[in-house]
Design an enzyme around this catalytic site. Structure first.
Site, PDB file in Angstrom:
ATOM      1  N   SER A   1     -47.326  53.858 -24.966  1.00  0.00           N
ATOM      2  CA  SER A   1     -46.921  54.154 -23.714  1.00  0.00           C
ATOM      3  C   SER A   1     -46.508  55.424 -23.622  1.00  0.00           C
ATOM      4  O   SER A   1     -46.173  55.840 -22.540  1.00  0.00           O
ATOM      5  CB  SER A   1     -45.828  53.175 -23.302  1.00  0.00           C
ATOM      6  OG  SER A   1     -44.759  53.074 -24.306  1.00  0.00           O
TER       7      SER A   1
ATOM      8  N   HIS B   1     -50.782  48.897 -21.289  1.00  0.00           N
ATOM      9  CA  HIS B   1     -51.613  50.081 -20.639  1.00  0.00           C
ATOM     10  C   HIS B   1     -52.608  50.028 -20.581  1.00  0.00           C
ATOM     11  O   HIS B   1     -53.568  50.930 -20.141  1.00  0.00           O
ATOM     12  CB  HIS B   1     -50.839  51.454 -21.267  1.00  0.00           C
ATOM     13  CG  HIS B   1     -49.415  51.526 -21.079  1.00  0.00           C
ATOM     14  ND1 HIS B   1     -48.952  51.982 -19.696  1.00  0.00           N
ATOM     15  CD2 HIS B   1     -48.219  51.092 -21.679  1.00  0.00           C
ATOM     16  CE1 HIS B   1     -47.623  51.948 -19.560  1.00  0.00           C
ATOM     17  NE2 HIS B   1     -47.002  51.510 -20.936  1.00  0.00           N
TER      18      HIS B   1
ATOM     19  N   LYS C   1     -48.652  46.665 -14.543  1.00  0.00           N
ATOM     20  CA  LYS C   1     -49.218  48.016 -14.523  1.00  0.00           C
ATOM     21  C   LYS C   1     -50.542  48.119 -13.837  1.00  0.00           C
ATOM     22  O   LYS C   1     -50.277  47.961 -12.607  1.00  0.00           O
ATOM     23  CB  LYS C   1     -48.998  48.829 -15.790  1.00  0.00           C
ATOM     24  CG  LYS C   1     -47.666  48.714 -16.463  1.00  0.00           C
ATOM     25  CD  LYS C   1     -47.374  49.036 -17.905  1.00  0.00           C
ATOM     26  CE  LYS C   1     -45.921  49.017 -17.834  1.00  0.00           C
ATOM     27  NZ  LYS C   1     -45.598  48.744 -19.445  1.00  0.00           N
TER      28      LYS C   1
HETATM   29  C1  LIG Z   1     -44.074  48.151 -19.628  1.00  0.00           C
HETATM   30  C2  LIG Z   1     -44.482  47.610 -21.142  1.00  0.00           C
HETATM   31  C3  LIG Z   1     -43.980  46.251 -21.460  1.00  0.00           C
HETATM   32  C4  LIG Z   1     -43.285  45.593 -20.443  1.00  0.00           C
HETATM   33  O1  LIG Z   1     -44.034  44.991 -19.422  1.00  0.00           O
HETATM   34  P1  LIG Z   1     -43.129  44.559 -18.052  1.00  0.00           P
HETATM   35  O2  LIG Z   1     -44.099  43.814 -17.483  1.00  0.00           O
HETATM   36  O3  LIG Z   1     -42.783  45.834 -17.457  1.00  0.00           O
HETATM   37  O4  LIG Z   1     -41.813  43.692 -18.544  1.00  0.00           O
HETATM   38  C5  LIG Z   1     -44.576  45.622 -22.823  1.00  0.00           C
HETATM   39  N1  LIG Z   1     -45.045  46.491 -23.537  1.00  0.00           N
HETATM   40  C6  LIG Z   1     -45.484  47.760 -23.080  1.00  0.00           C
HETATM   41  C7  LIG Z   1     -46.285  48.503 -24.206  1.00  0.00           C
HETATM   42  C8  LIG Z   1     -45.327  48.438 -22.025  1.00  0.00           C
HETATM   43  O5  LIG Z   1     -45.688  49.612 -21.568  1.00  0.00           O
END
Ligand SMILES: *Cc1c(COP(=O)(O)O)cnc(C)c1O
Length: 398
Positions: A186, A214, A245
């Site tokens: 990320s 991602h 996402k």
């Molecule tokens: C955004 C993210 C999360 C958390 O996910 P949410 O649905 O926003 O709680 C977990 N792991 C990674 C790698 C992320 O980028």
């Protein structure tokens, strides 16, 4: 309570806030409104959105919006209880069937968020004195899962499998071992070496878990994730992904063998002790999974945009930290410079976020751009030209 003690902790907390302010790490909540996508209105100013995770533009897609509204009409606004009580409304099994078909996995479990999934799975599976091996750049929710599990935390240098192997060698063969990694990272926008991780998992008899937050919707033949892109889905024990996402909605899922999902249903406290997702969220999630399976074009546009954006920035002399994806960091270095850079971009009409320690290592503060399928070539050309202008002004590029 003693009045002096009260003043003491209040003073300490305020001092910490002052300290954060002093090192340019104090965060504030800012209201964000949508103008025409991908444009935003922040503090009354119109800005190009290069900061969201809405990679395929699905959050504004009318098919998701209608699916969410229809689900709310049918099932109500809230789930009324946790899944194991009476909150397991029919959309859950519909979404889980769609997931099983899509991911070609044996079983699936939908949970409230990616954060919930990571803290829940790791703390359910790992016990005190077990060992979790985690890439240093893994998401914070993975770190929190390890803390909650009370297992031993062994963090290996980013994508350094020699370091990982050295740590695995030292661990007792009698302890349960979990290797966990983001597939697309990320912060750096690069990928994990899944082939290497599978070899090590097999050699040291460890469990392997991947976080596709991602990558879901983007990689793999029908957007199943990076694991499918490298065709290792059958070699990885626990696959976690999110609807929040690229899938434009909210919530997360875990897929794996049936016994794993059974176990999580019984032992994952973050599932058991939290109210189920609102039906509207699952309505949108289901529509999103159906759309990404069909809409190859959307993924192609995103990848083309991301490659174009990376190339333009690199040609201008920016250091993009090895990014190979739609997440494109530009290394700045010091916190103050990075904040200033982000401010200057905002003044010029670009919303991109400064990422500072402790999210990234000291002196590696960066601006993190995220490209989406909604950006036009003109948007990207203008954004890079503007970033280069600020970069020259601040001496980041020559
Ligand atoms: C955004 C993210 C999360 C958390 O996910 P949410 O649905 O926003 O709680 C977990 N792991 C990674 C790698 C992320 O980028």
């Amino acid at each position: 309570m003693n009045v002096d003690e009260h003043l003491h902790w209040e003073e300490e907390i305020k001092q910490e806030l002052t300290y954060l302010e002093g090192i340019s790490q104090k965060r504030r909540l800012v209201t964000t409104k949508y103008a025409e996508r991908p444009w935003l209105i922040i503090n009354g100013c119109k800005m190009l959105n290069l900061a969201s995770n809405n990679y395929l533009g699905l959050s504004g897609d009318q098919r998701l919006v209608y699916a969410a509204a229809a689900a709310a009409h049918t099932y109500g606004a809230g789930a009324t209880a946790s899944r194991l009580i009476v909150g397991n409304h029919p959309l859950y099994s519909e979404v889980e069937s769609v997931l099983i078909n899509w991911k070609k996995d044996e079983s699936a479990l939908v949970v409230n968020s990616g954060y919930t999934a990571n803290i829940g799975v790791i703390s359910a599976l790992m016990r005190r004195d077990d060992v979790v091996f985690s890439d240093k750049l893994n998401h914070a929710s993975i770190v929190d899962g390890v803390i909650l599990s009370r297992a031993k935390h062994q963090r290996y240098r980013h994508n350094d499998l020699n370091h990982l192997e050295a740590l695995l060698k030292k661990a007792s063969p009698h302890k349960r071992k979990l290797i966990v990694t983001d597939t697309v990272f990320s912060m750096d926008g690069d990928m994990a070496d899944l082939e290497g991780l599978v070899l090590l998992k097999e050699r040291y008899n460890a469990i392997l878990m991947v976080d596709e937050a991602h990558a879901s919707g983007i990689y793999g033949e029908s957007g199943q994730g990076y694991t499918h892109h490298v065709k290792l889905q059958d070699k990885i024990d626990i696959k976690m992904g999110t609807f929040s996402k690229a899938l434009g909605s909210f919530g997360a899922y875990i897929t794996g063998e049936k016994w794993l999902i059974d176990y999580l249903t019984n032992r994952m406290r973050a599932l058991i002790y939290s109210t189920a997702l609102p039906p509207a969220v699952l309505g949108a999630a289901k529509a999103a999974v159906e759309i990404v399976q069909e809409d190859e074009a959307c993924r192609t546009v995103l990848k083309k945009n991301a490659a174009y954006f990376r190339k333009l920035l690199t040609d201008f002399g920016f250091h993009i930290c090895g990014s190979q994806s739609q997440i494109v960091p530009v290394l700045i270095g010091r916190n103050e410079d990075t904040i200033r850079f982000a401010q200057r971009l905002q003044e010029e009409g670009i919303a991109a976020i400064p990422i500072r320690p402790p999210t990234v290592p000291e002196n590696e503060a960066r601006i993190r751009f995220t490209v989406t399928a909604e950006h036009s070539k003109e948007d990207l050309d203008w954004a890079v030209k503007t970033t280069a202008h600020v970069g020259k002004e601040m001496g980041v590029i020559a």
